[in-house]
Design a protein around this motif. Structure first.
Motif, PDB file in Angstrom:
ATOM      1  N   ALA A  11       0.833  -1.209   0.000  1.00 24.36           N
ATOM      2  CA  ALA A  11       0.000   0.000   0.000  1.00 24.36           C
ATOM      3  C   ALA A  11       0.866   1.256   0.000  1.00 24.36           C
ATOM      4  N   SER A  12       1.950   1.250   0.757  1.00 25.43           N
ATOM      5  CA  SER A  12       2.859   2.404   0.804  1.00 25.43           C
ATOM      6  C   SER A  12       3.481   2.668  -0.562  1.00 25.43           C
ATOM      7  N   ILE A  13       3.900   1.617  -1.217  1.00 22.09           N
ATOM      8  CA  ILE A  13       4.503   1.760  -2.548  1.00 22.09           C
ATOM      9  C   ILE A  13       3.484   2.291  -3.548  1.00 22.09           C
ATOM     10  N   ILE A  14       2.280   1.745  -3.529  1.00 25.16           N
ATOM     11  CA  ILE A  14       1.220   2.214  -4.435  1.00 25.16           C
ATOM     12  C   ILE A  14       0.914   3.685  -4.185  1.00 25.16           C
ATOM     13  N   CYS A  15       0.776   4.067  -2.912  1.00 27.72           N
ATOM     14  CA  CYS A  15       0.492   5.463  -2.562  1.00 27.72           C
ATOM     15  C   CYS A  15       1.621   6.381  -3.006  1.00 27.72           C
ATOM     16  N   TRP A  16       2.853   5.968  -2.758  1.00 26.34           N
ATOM     17  CA  TRP A  16       4.011   6.783  -3.111  1.00 26.34           C
ATOM     18  C   TRP A  16       4.057   7.014  -4.622  1.00 26.34           C
ATOM     19  N   ILE A  17       3.923   5.936  -5.363  1.00 24.40           N
ATOM     20  CA  ILE A  17       3.963   6.055  -6.826  1.00 24.40           C
ATOM     21  C   ILE A  17       2.810   6.919  -7.319  1.00 24.40           C
ATOM     22  N   ASN A  18       1.619   6.699  -6.783  1.00 24.35           N
ATOM     23  CA  ASN A  18       0.454   7.478  -7.213  1.00 24.35           C
ATOM     24  C   ASN A  18       0.702   8.970  -7.015  1.00 24.35           C
ATOM     25  N   PHE A  19       1.056   9.363  -5.817  1.00 23.34           N
ATOM     26  CA  PHE A  19       1.140  10.800  -5.592  1.00 23.34           C
ATOM     27  C   PHE A  19       2.350  11.430  -6.264  1.00 23.34           C
ATOM     28  N   VAL A  20       3.477  10.738  -6.328  1.00 20.00           N
ATOM     29  CA  VAL A  20       4.656  11.321  -6.971  1.00 20.00           C
ATOM     30  C   VAL A  20       4.458  11.434  -8.485  1.00 20.00           C
ATOM     31  N   VAL A  21       3.926  10.414  -9.108  1.00 18.95           N
ATOM     32  CA  VAL A  21       3.718  10.453 -10.559  1.00 18.95           C
ATOM     33  C   VAL A  21       2.672  11.504 -10.930  1.00 18.95           C
ATOM     34  N   VAL A  22       1.553  11.525 -10.221  1.00 19.67           N
ATOM     35  CA  VAL A  22       0.502  12.501 -10.540  1.00 19.67           C
ATOM     36  C   VAL A  22       1.011  13.923 -10.321  1.00 19.67           C
ATOM     37  N   ASP A  23       1.614  14.183  -9.158  1.00 18.52           N
ATOM     38  CA  ASP A  23       2.098  15.535  -8.893  1.00 18.52           C
ATOM     39  C   ASP A  23       3.191  15.952  -9.869  1.00 18.52           C
ATOM     40  N   THR A  24       4.057  15.034 -10.235  1.00 23.50           N
ATOM     41  CA  THR A  24       5.112  15.354 -11.202  1.00 23.50           C
ATOM     42  C   THR A  24       4.507  15.619 -12.573  1.00 23.50           C
ATOM     43  N   TYR A  25       3.567  14.791 -12.991  1.00 19.57           N
ATOM     44  CA  TYR A  25       2.911  14.977 -14.284  1.00 19.57           C
ATOM     45  C   TYR A  25       2.258  16.360 -14.369  1.00 19.57           C
ATOM     46  N   GLY A 153      13.492  15.720  -8.088  1.00 19.99           N
ATOM     47  CA  GLY A 153      14.025  16.401  -9.265  1.00 19.99           C
ATOM     48  C   GLY A 153      14.449  15.414 -10.335  1.00 19.99           C
ATOM     49  N   SER A 154      15.071  14.318  -9.916  1.00 22.26           N
ATOM     50  CA  SER A 154      15.502  13.273 -10.853  1.00 22.26           C
ATOM     51  C   SER A 154      14.304  12.616 -11.536  1.00 22.26           C
ATOM     52  N   ILE A 155      13.272  12.326 -10.760  1.00 23.92           N
ATOM     53  CA  ILE A 155      12.052  11.719 -11.330  1.00 23.92           C
ATOM     54  C   ILE A 155      11.419  12.674 -12.336  1.00 23.92           C
ATOM     55  N   ALA A 156      11.342  13.953 -11.978  1.00 27.50           N
ATOM     56  CA  ALA A 156      10.754  14.955 -12.887  1.00 27.50           C
ATOM     57  C   ALA A 156      11.537  15.050 -14.179  1.00 27.50           C
ATOM     58  N   LYS A 157      12.848  14.985 -14.072  1.00 30.43           N
ATOM     59  CA  LYS A 157      13.702  15.048 -15.252  1.00 30.43           C
ATOM     60  C   LYS A 157      13.470  13.834 -16.157  1.00 30.43           C
ATOM     61  N   LYS A 158      13.400  12.634 -15.530  1.00 29.72           N
ATOM     62  CA  LYS A 158      13.173  11.416 -16.298  1.00 29.72           C
ATOM     63  C   LYS A 158      11.795  11.398 -16.956  1.00 29.72           C
ATOM     64  N   MET A 159      10.811  12.037 -16.290  1.00 29.53           N
ATOM     65  CA  MET A 159       9.476  12.111 -16.866  1.00 29.53           C
ATOM     66  C   MET A 159       9.347  13.260 -17.882  1.00 29.53           C
ATOM     67  N   GLY A 160      10.409  14.048 -18.042  1.00 33.20           N
ATOM     68  CA  GLY A 160      10.396  15.151 -18.994  1.00 33.20           C
ATOM     69  C   GLY A 160       9.542  16.319 -18.552  1.00 33.20           C
ATOM     70  N   ARG A 161       9.403  16.509 -17.247  1.00 30.03           N
ATOM     71  CA  ARG A 161       8.542  17.581 -16.732  1.00 30.03           C
ATOM     72  C   ARG A 161       9.322  18.823 -16.349  1.00 30.03           C
ATOM     73  N   ILE A 162      10.664  18.756 -16.354  1.00 26.78           N
ATOM     74  CA  ILE A 162      11.483  19.964 -16.122  1.00 26.78           C
ATOM     75  C   ILE A 162      12.568  20.013 -17.179  1.00 26.78           C
TER      76      ILE A 162
END
Length: 162
Positions: A11-25, A153-162
């Motif tokens: 559940a922690s992993i799912i929550c973490w991925i959900n909020f980080v991916v959505v907020d980064t997107y 910042g690294s995740i945002a860069k990999k997702m092409g959001r910065i």
């Protein structure tokens, strides 16, 4: 006892991925979107963190984004079922408008969290998502600001959001 720990970790992993991916997107690392986010971002950069990760962290402190949405979805789903998650989405939407937040990360994060909790309901009960989201928020906001900001910042860069 062991199965509960496994449920909590999942559940922690799912929550973490959900909020980080959505907020980064939705661009939280790109720039401060609400009042106060820029101050937090610059303070985090000053202690050796990443400015974009700092903006992400500042935005989620100053307005109900996907982190708050995921937590609210889990609480309302636990209390009221699937419909509760949808009510949480409405409340997060209203909260974003009250904060003059131009985005929809919180609302979308609440909806995706509600769907994820529903999809996992045969194996993981909603209360695990409540605890999981608290753990997820702690790893970003409470554990180590400089390291967390660099990761974001690294995740945002990999997702092409910065």
């Amino acid at each position: 006892m062991e199965i509960e720990v496994i449920k909590l970790i999942i559940a922690s992993i799912i929550c973490w991925i959900n909020f980080v991916v959505v907020d980064t997107y939705f661009g939280l690392p790109k720039k401060p979107g609400v009042s106060g986010a820029e101050v937090i971002g610059k303070k985090i950069e000053k202690i050796g963190g990443n400015i974009n990760g700092g903006y992400f962290m500042g935005n989620i402190v100053c307005s109900p984004d996907a982190s708050a949405g995921t937590l609210m979805a889990a609480i309302f789903y636990y209390a009221m079922g699937f419909e509760g998650g949808l009510i949480a989405a409405l409340l997060i939407f209203i909260g974003n408008r009250l904060c003059n937040d131009p985005g929809y990360a919180g609302t979308i994060g609440t909806i995706t969290a509600t769907i994820l909790i529903y999809l996992c309901s045969g194996f993981i009960e909603p209360q695990y998502f409540i605890a999981g989201m608290v753990i997820a928020i702690f790893t970003i906001q409470g554990f180590h600001h400089a390291y967390a900001s660099k990761l974001l910042g690294s995740i945002a860069k990999k997702m092409g959001r910065i």
